[in-house]
Design an enzyme around this catalytic site. Structure first.
Site, PDB file in Angstrom:
ATOM      1  N   GLU A  21     -18.386  32.127 -55.080  1.00  0.00           N
ATOM      2  CA  GLU A  21     -19.237  31.611 -53.983  1.00  0.00           C
ATOM      3  C   GLU A  21     -20.436  30.834 -54.520  1.00  0.00           C
ATOM      4  OE1 GLU A  21     -20.054  34.713 -51.138  1.00  0.00           O
ATOM      5  OE2 GLU A  21     -17.924  35.256 -50.971  1.00  0.00           O
ATOM      6  N   GLU A  79     -11.475  37.248 -51.340  1.00  0.00           N
ATOM      7  CA  GLU A  79     -12.209  37.937 -50.279  1.00  0.00           C
ATOM      8  C   GLU A  79     -11.875  37.299 -48.946  1.00  0.00           C
ATOM      9  OE1 GLU A  79     -16.438  38.323 -50.726  1.00  0.00           O
ATOM     10  OE2 GLU A  79     -16.329  38.451 -52.924  1.00  0.00           O
TER      11      GLU A  79
END
Length: 413
Positions: free
Chosen positions: A193, A298
């Site tokens: 991320e 995720e």
């Protein structure tokens, strides 16, 4: 569609009275001369015939059984040894489905964490080595104090130090520890991320230095004898703080292009999650253009609450695009097993994944087609009998139509 009941029309005739008199006369004559009352039609609603079409249900994303391998999957259950123990429990909840992917994270508080100097790695390594087809996915922070809210200026300086090789030895130590634990084929999600603002290892303050730093880390870890690591570049879905394509470090140092994709922001449909700039479609297109498999390290529910439509569509997306692996984030508000807040989505997830074993989708249970039930046939009147039509109202009270025998009266009597 189930047959619709036809409405019975009550036919009113001007001759109802005369018909009733005729029926009465016929009954009286029949009693005297042996007349028979034979019901030939019942005006009351017929018993509904069951539909021969199975009821329509919401389709679930299960492919036809073709021996084709389906995506390896698992869930993030907890970083430490408790997460390992829960893998068996989750498999049992899913009807014995084979969880081939274990997913854990290195803490990012100190450099010793990033070097793998933590005991729970041994538990995950043991789990991985119990079966040859299992996969260990390990998220690796690129900086200590990774969630400490470090300002952009300091992040920029840290990235430049990393690009210059100052932190190489930490990643060499991690690689050597993983090889010693006999998990040299671990999938490493470095600096995940990076297109956001949460982590100290973010890319935005200096994308060029970030890419150089990534290259140094991969080169360093690949230099350790015995390693077979695969490196997963995983941004979050969407543009976020910076377009994630600006952070891509190059095909020679990336093995997998991943994406973390939660059900957010509030009000965004799944279709929009697919088509938004830097969204799900852009991700698979980018990976294909670069010759890389995709992954979803995720994913899960979030801003839109218990959203079974997201769950159904994301599972279908995963089946369609066949990532190397996917792991649901299973804690509130994202999860479906350890979180009680999402019961409807939990049922969807469980119904789709229950029983998946040995890397193939189980054959769907055949649904038997019921034999058509023949419609009842009205009995025919006797050949020596003439049906009377006294009208619906009279027929209802008499229980059906009557027929008048031809021999109820004879001129010889």
């Amino acid at each position: 569609m189930a047959p619709q009941h036809e409405r019975i029309r009550v036919r009113r005739r001007l001759a109802v009275g005369a018909a009733a008199i005729a029926v009465s006369a016929a009954l009286a004559a029949g009693n005297a001369a042996g007349a028979e009352g034979v019901p030939v039609d019942d005006p009351r609603p017929a018993v509904p015939v069951p539909s021969t079409t199975p009821p329509r249900t919401t389709p679930v994303p299960v492919k036809e059984a073709s021996g084709k391998e389906v995506p390896a999957f698992g869930a993030f259950l907890r970083s430490d040894a408790r997460g390992v123990a829960r893998m068996t429990q989750l498999s049992h909840w899913l009807g014995g489905a084979e969880l081939r992917v274990g997913h854990t994270y290195l803490p990012g508080n100190r450099w010793s964490d990033i070097e793998g100097d933590i005991h729970f790695l041994e538990a995950w390594a043991n789990w991985r080595n119990e079966k040859d087809d299992r996969m260990l996915v390990l998220n690796v922070p690129l900086q200590e104090r990774n969630e400490a809210g470090v300002p952009d200026g300091e992040v920029r300086r840290l990235l430049r130090r990393g690009a210059a090789g100052e932190f190489d030895h930490h990643f060499r130590a991690l690689a050597e520890r993983l090889v010693r634990l006999k998990v040299p084929d671990t999938v490493l999600v470095l600096g995940w991320e990076m297109n956001g603002t949460t982590y100290t290892h973010r890319c935005g303050p200096d994308p060029e230095s970030w890419k150089k730093y990534w290259n140094r880390i991969v080169t360093t870890m690949r230099s350790v004898p015995g390693q077979k690591f695969r490196f997963d570049f995983t941004p979050s879905r969407g543009r976020d703080a910076v377009p994630w394509t600006q952070c891509y470090p190059g095909d020679d140092v990336v093995d997998i292009v991943g994406m973390d994709s939660y059900d957010q922001p509030a009000g965004m449909s799944f279709d929009r999650q697919v088509t938004e700039p830097y969204g799900l479609q852009a991700h698979v297109d980018f990976a294909k253009a670069h010759g890389k498999p995709v992954s979803y390290p995720e994913w899960g529910l979030f801003r839109n609450g218990d959203n079974p439509e997201y769950m159904r569509r994301m599972l279908a997306w995963i089946d369609e695009h066949e990532p190397l692996y996917n792991t649901l984030t299973d804690y509130c508000p994202h999860g479906v097993w350890q979180c009680d807040d999402n019961p409807v989505s939990s049922r969807v997830y469980r119904s789709v994944l229950t029983g998946r074993t040995d890397g193939t989708t189980p054959a769907p249970t055949p649904v038997p087609t019921p034999e058509p039930t023949p419609a009842p046939t009205a009995p025919r009147p006797p050949e020596d009998c003439s049906p009377l039509d006294p009208g619906s109202w009279v027929e209802f009270w008499l229980g059906g139509r009557l027929c008048l025998r031809f021999d109820w009266w004879s001129p010889t009597d």
